[in-house]
Scaffold this motif. Sequence first.
Motif, PDB file in Angstrom:
ATOM      1  N   CYS A  65       0.874  -1.488  -0.035  1.00 35.12           N
ATOM      2  CA  CYS A  65       0.138   0.017   0.104  1.00 35.12           C
ATOM      3  C   CYS A  65       0.920   1.510   0.137  1.00 35.12           C
ATOM      4  O   CYS A  65       2.080   1.221   0.448  1.00 35.12           O
ATOM      5  N   SER A 105      -0.746   4.616  -0.006  1.00 36.72           N
ATOM      6  CA  SER A 105      -1.745   5.280   0.015  1.00 36.72           C
ATOM      7  C   SER A 105      -1.398   6.787   1.526  1.00 36.72           C
ATOM      8  O   SER A 105      -1.890   7.164   1.746  1.00 36.72           O
ATOM      9  N   CYS A 113      -4.728   0.121   6.438  1.00 39.17           N
ATOM     10  CA  CYS A 113      -5.065  -0.707   5.000  1.00 39.17           C
ATOM     11  C   CYS A 113      -3.748  -2.066   5.883  1.00 39.17           C
ATOM     12  O   CYS A 113      -2.484  -1.817   6.007  1.00 39.17           O
ATOM     13  N   CYS A 162      -7.685   0.182   2.520  1.00 38.18           N
ATOM     14  CA  CYS A 162      -7.678   1.436   1.665  1.00 38.18           C
ATOM     15  C   CYS A 162      -8.441   1.326   0.296  1.00 38.18           C
ATOM     16  O   CYS A 162      -8.286   0.539  -0.420  1.00 38.18           O
ATOM     17  N   CYS A 171      -6.613   0.801  -2.815  1.00 40.05           N
ATOM     18  CA  CYS A 171      -5.901  -0.789  -3.281  1.00 40.05           C
ATOM     19  C   CYS A 171      -7.080  -0.927  -2.782  1.00 40.05           C
ATOM     20  O   CYS A 171      -7.169  -2.516  -4.337  1.00 40.05           O
TER      21      CYS A 171
HETATM   22 ZN    ZN Z   1      -4.233   0.304   1.127  1.00 36.33          ZN
END
Ligand code: ZN
Length: 197
Positions: A156, A158, A163, A183, A186
């Motif tokens: 990830c 973000s 997440c 998230c 994803c």
């Molecule tokens: Zn993510």
Amino acid sequence: MRLLLFPLYAVMMWVMADHSKIIFIQPLGNVNKEEISLVKSSVERFYHYKCVIKPAVSLSDDILAGSKTRYEANRILAKYRSGEITLILTQNDIAIKNPERHTNEWGVFGLGAMPGTTCVISTFRLKRYATKQLFHLRLIKVCLHEIGHNLGLEHCTSGDKRCLMNDAKGTIKEVDGEELFLCAKCKKQLCNDGVCL
Ligand SMILES: [Zn+2]
Ligand SMILES: [Zn+2]
């Protein structure tokens, strides 16, 4: 006529069955049945795949790591790779070759081919210093993370620490900070790859 049609119908249904929506769970060595069931129900609920549990296979010397004290995750993935998504579950410790070369091996919770069809998860490190409840939560998170790699997700980016596709970097603290959650970024990526949750 009916007698002839039924076998034909059964064969047609088998051919038409969506095998792409099945994840196989392969116990490697002796694995606790409750933990296998937990992984099965969690993966089914989260990714909407059906899980089929395979009969256990034995641990063998050809998948040992260099130290011979634990098993090499990449060797396990290579040995049990097939056309179907397969989650290999073991109670034994697993390691990968240490990318930083301080030592020869780096113990890991799990490893998933990305993209690929095979991942391996070890309960060995997840149950250390944990209550049963915490251990089970970790096990679910790591399984969902490695299956995420098989389904095409990278780590990830973000910045959302909740997440479950964050890179744990080998620390259990990172895993414990995650939630049973992907998230939006994803989730979108997964949907682009054909798995919309
Ligand atoms: Zn993510
Ligand atoms: Zn990962």
